[in-house]
Write an enzyme that holds these catalytic residues in place. Structure first.
Site, PDB file in Angstrom:
ATOM      1  N   ALA A 130       1.005  -1.038  -0.318  1.00 56.26           N
ATOM      2  CA  ALA A 130      -0.357   0.025   0.269  1.00 56.26           C
ATOM      3  C   ALA A 130       1.013   1.469  -0.102  1.00 56.26           C
ATOM      4  O   ALA A 130       0.639   2.270  -0.598  1.00 56.26           O
ATOM      5  CB  ALA A 130      -0.609  -0.062   1.073  1.00 56.26           C
ATOM      6  N   ASP A 133       9.856   2.828   0.907  1.00 58.85           N
ATOM      7  CA  ASP A 133       8.346   1.968   0.350  1.00 58.85           C
ATOM      8  C   ASP A 133       9.230   3.036  -1.043  1.00 58.85           C
ATOM      9  O   ASP A 133       8.097   2.644  -1.812  1.00 58.85           O
ATOM     10  CB  ASP A 133       7.681   1.928   0.580  1.00 58.85           C
TER      11      ASP A 133
END
Ligand code: ADP
Length: 332
Positions: A45, A266
């Site tokens: 996500a 990320d």
């Protein structure tokens, strides 16, 4: 304006439940904590949100539980414009949670202890993703991490390989990966510690510099195992990229007040994939992704600190117009 890339992320959702305490309890003991907050996360996500904040069209495939955390995590992605129509809700497994304990001592020193319960992330079945066998051809890039079952990553990488769609594996958290999976990847991106676990080669530091020989040895070792392109993030030292012909060691952005490293990897990987899919060359993509990572570490939290394209451009403008030129050239 060029069409922005279509990126498919197959990956994890994790809800962080964060308590801060003056000291960790001993076994059998209860202590009173100071505060509690929740935060949506998960490598999949987070990377999807970073790509979307830079303007990519992002589709997320993953699984949450049929619970309040699952709904909240889907909402966070929807708010960023991510297509979540393929996110599944499991009727048995709960949403994955990260139990995060932060000990903030009197001296101001912070330590953390984290237990992640994978829940629905590990309940993704092969049948759940069979639709990708054909649909994967609609994407410019596929982005994978290691918080869902290995067999799912292997199958998605195989589908992408069959359709000639570039696929990136952010090989985090640390795990052993088969040569068969590595050979299906266009890009593999471990951080320096994951790289050491994968190859047995530790990247040493000489004062303020990383040992280039070690970095090259890691890249060589992964290329020998079938990887096409290797991207290694090196924290405050920046990142390195290499393949059979090229090698770049791009220093991190200097004078960053690093307040929280959560989500740095990320944001870096999500940015690199978006930039390369926009047609930006590797060296420049790594340099720009360093700015994205730097912005992430200079704010608290993971998802709230993932920067927008405007924030990235503003920092680059402040520090180095030459890199910005590459970003603008590719965007028109
Ligand atoms: P991970 O979160 O996977 O361990 P890293 O710590 O290697 O990832 O960080 C990812 C990227 O974030 C780095 O390659 C760099 O671009 C940026 N970064 C991390 N820490 C700093 C820092 N202290 N100053 C500037 N940039 C940083």
């Amino acid at each position: 304006m060029m069409d922005m890339p279509k990126i498919l992320v197959v990956g994890s959702f994790v809800k962080d439940l964060i308590v801060s305490t003056p000291r960790f309890p001993n076994a059998g003991e209860t202590v009173l904590g100071n505060s509690f907050q929740t935060a949506s996360g998960g490598k999949g996500a987070n990377q999807a949100i970073q790509a979307a904040r830079l303007g990519a069209h992002v589709t997320m495939v993953g699984k949450v539980g049929d619970d309040v955390y699952g709904r909240e995590m889907i909402s966070s992605c929807l708010e960023c414009g991510i297509d979540c129509s393929r996110v599944m809700m499991d009727d048995k497994a709960p949403s994955s949670i990260g139990n995060v304990q932060l000990q903030i001592g009197q001296d101001g020193k912070t330590q953390n202890r984290i237990i992640v319960v994978p829940g629905a992330n590990m309940a993704i079945q092969k049948e759940d993703i069979r639709f990708l066998e054909t649909e994967i051809a609609n994407y410019d890039m596929v982005l994978l991490q290691l918080e869902i079952p290995m067999e799912i990553n292997e199958l998605v990488a195989e589908y992408a390989y069959q359709k000639n769609v570039p696929v990136m594996l952010n090989s985090a958290p640390s795990a052993q990966i088969s040569d068969c999976l590595i050979s299906k990847l266009t890009y593999i991106s471990p951080n320096e510690y994951e790289a050491a676990d994968l190859t047995g080669i530790r990247i040493h530091r000489n004062g303020q510099n990383v040992n280039e020989k070690d970095v090259k040895a890691v890249i060589h070792s992964l290329i020998e195992r079938g990887a096409q392109n290797v991207l290694i993030t090196l924290g405050s030292m920046g990142a390195a990229f290499g393949n059979k012909k090229e090698f770049y060691l791009c220093p991190a952005v200097k004078n960053v007040s690093a307040v929280d490293p959560t989500g740095a990897g990320d944001s870096f990987v999500g940015a690199f994939c978006t930039l390369v899919s926009m047609g930006i060359d590797y060296e420049r993509a790594v340099s720009i992704a360093n700015y994205v990572g730097a912005l992430t570490v200079s704010h608290m939290g993971a998802q709230p600190s993932l920067p927008s394209l405007e924030q990235v451009k503003a920092l680059i403008h402040e520090r180095d117009d030459d890199v910005l030129l590459g970003l603008q050239k590719a965007a028109v």
